[in-house]
Design a protein around this motif. Structure first.
Motif, short mmCIF file in Angstrom:
data_model
loop_
_atom_site.label_atom_id
_atom_site.label_comp_id
_atom_site.label_asym_id
_atom_site.label_seq_id
_atom_site.Cartn_x
_atom_site.Cartn_y
_atom_site.Cartn_z
N UNK A 127 21.68 -10.46 3.09
CA UNK A 127 21.95 -10.52 1.65
C UNK A 127 23.44 -10.55 1.40
N UNK A 128 24.16 -9.69 2.09
CA UNK A 128 25.63 -9.68 1.93
C UNK A 128 26.23 -11.02 2.34
N UNK A 129 25.73 -11.58 3.44
CA UNK A 129 26.24 -12.88 3.92
C UNK A 129 25.93 -13.98 2.90
N UNK A 130 24.72 -13.98 2.39
CA UNK A 130 24.36 -14.99 1.38
C UNK A 130 25.17 -14.80 0.10
N UNK A 131 25.39 -13.57 -0.25
CA UNK A 131 26.18 -13.25 -1.43
C UNK A 131 27.61 -13.79 -1.29
N UNK A 160 21.12 -24.41 -3.73
CA UNK A 160 20.42 -24.03 -2.50
C UNK A 160 20.77 -22.61 -2.07
N UNK A 161 22.04 -22.28 -2.12
CA UNK A 161 22.47 -20.93 -1.73
C UNK A 161 21.93 -19.89 -2.71
N UNK A 162 21.93 -20.24 -3.98
CA UNK A 162 21.38 -19.33 -4.99
C UNK A 162 19.91 -19.07 -4.73
N UNK A 163 19.14 -20.10 -4.47
CA UNK A 163 17.71 -19.95 -4.19
C UNK A 163 17.51 -19.08 -2.94
N UNK A 164 18.31 -19.33 -1.93
CA UNK A 164 18.22 -18.56 -0.69
C UNK A 164 18.54 -17.08 -0.96
N UNK A 165 19.57 -16.83 -1.75
CA UNK A 165 19.95 -15.45 -2.09
C UNK A 165 18.84 -14.76 -2.89
N UNK A 166 18.31 -15.45 -3.86
CA UNK A 166 17.24 -14.86 -4.68
C UNK A 166 15.98 -14.60 -3.86
N UNK A 181 7.85 -7.87 -13.84
CA UNK A 181 9.22 -7.34 -13.86
C UNK A 181 10.10 -8.12 -12.88
N UNK A 182 9.57 -8.43 -11.70
CA UNK A 182 10.36 -9.17 -10.70
C UNK A 182 10.80 -10.52 -11.25
N UNK A 183 9.90 -11.21 -11.93
CA UNK A 183 10.26 -12.50 -12.53
C UNK A 183 11.34 -12.33 -13.58
N UNK A 184 11.21 -11.30 -14.40
CA UNK A 184 12.22 -11.05 -15.43
C UNK A 184 13.58 -10.73 -14.81
N UNK A 185 13.57 -9.93 -13.75
CA UNK A 185 14.82 -9.56 -13.09
C UNK A 185 15.48 -10.80 -12.48
N UNK A 186 14.70 -11.64 -11.84
CA UNK A 186 15.26 -12.86 -11.24
C UNK A 186 15.88 -13.76 -12.31
N UNK A 187 15.19 -13.89 -13.44
CA UNK A 187 15.77 -14.67 -14.55
C UNK A 187 17.08 -14.05 -15.04
N UNK A 217 23.08 -14.03 -15.11
CA UNK A 217 24.28 -13.21 -14.91
C UNK A 217 25.09 -13.61 -13.68
N UNK A 218 24.73 -14.70 -13.01
CA UNK A 218 25.44 -15.09 -11.80
C UNK A 218 26.92 -15.36 -12.02
N UNK A 219 27.31 -15.67 -13.24
CA UNK A 219 28.74 -15.89 -13.52
C UNK A 219 29.55 -14.61 -13.33
N UNK A 220 28.88 -13.46 -13.34
CA UNK A 220 29.57 -12.17 -13.15
C UNK A 220 29.75 -11.81 -11.68
#
Length: 127
Positions: A5-9, A19-25, A49-55, A60-63
């Protein structure tokens, strides 16, 4: 798993791509579900809840540049969203029970009124 996760982040922060975003999620999904399940103890609710959190994470990925610990950030969002979901579910149940009780009381009052009204139509001997 945390290293992945840290590496993908880091990879996503350095070179953002879909692609990287999908892999991270995908890597974060089991963590989100696990945290949600600890709070909710219900498979269907955890999936919601998991779906809501992923959305929320996608929005919030800009943060991400401000975030030092992706695991802690995701854990916090999943935990708070699961608690909020549980609170709303309890609140809705209380409201629904109150509405059912009020409906039963109103039906009882209506039935009593109709009964007294029809008794009034009967002659004295039939009452």
């Amino acid at each position: 798993m945390n290293n992945t996760i840290d590496e993908l982040f880091i990879k996503y922060k350095q070179h953002p791509s879909q692609d990287t975003l999908v892999e991270l999620l995908q890597a974060l999904k089991p963590i989100i579900y696990s945290v949600s399940y600890k709070v909710l103890k219900n498979k269907d609710d955890c999936e919601d809840v998991s779906q809501d959190v992923i959305l929320k994470l996608i929005k919030e990925m800009h943060r991400l540049n401000d975030i030092k610990n992706i695991f802690g950030w995701v854990y916090q969002i999943a935990f708070h969203d699961a608690l909020e979901f549980k609170r709303k579910k309890i609140q809705n149940r209380v409201v629904n029970e109150r509405n059912i009780r009020e409906t039963k009381e109103n039906e009882s009052d209506d039935t009593s009124f109709v009964l007294h009204e029809h008794i009034g139509y009967l002659d004295n001997e039939s009452r």
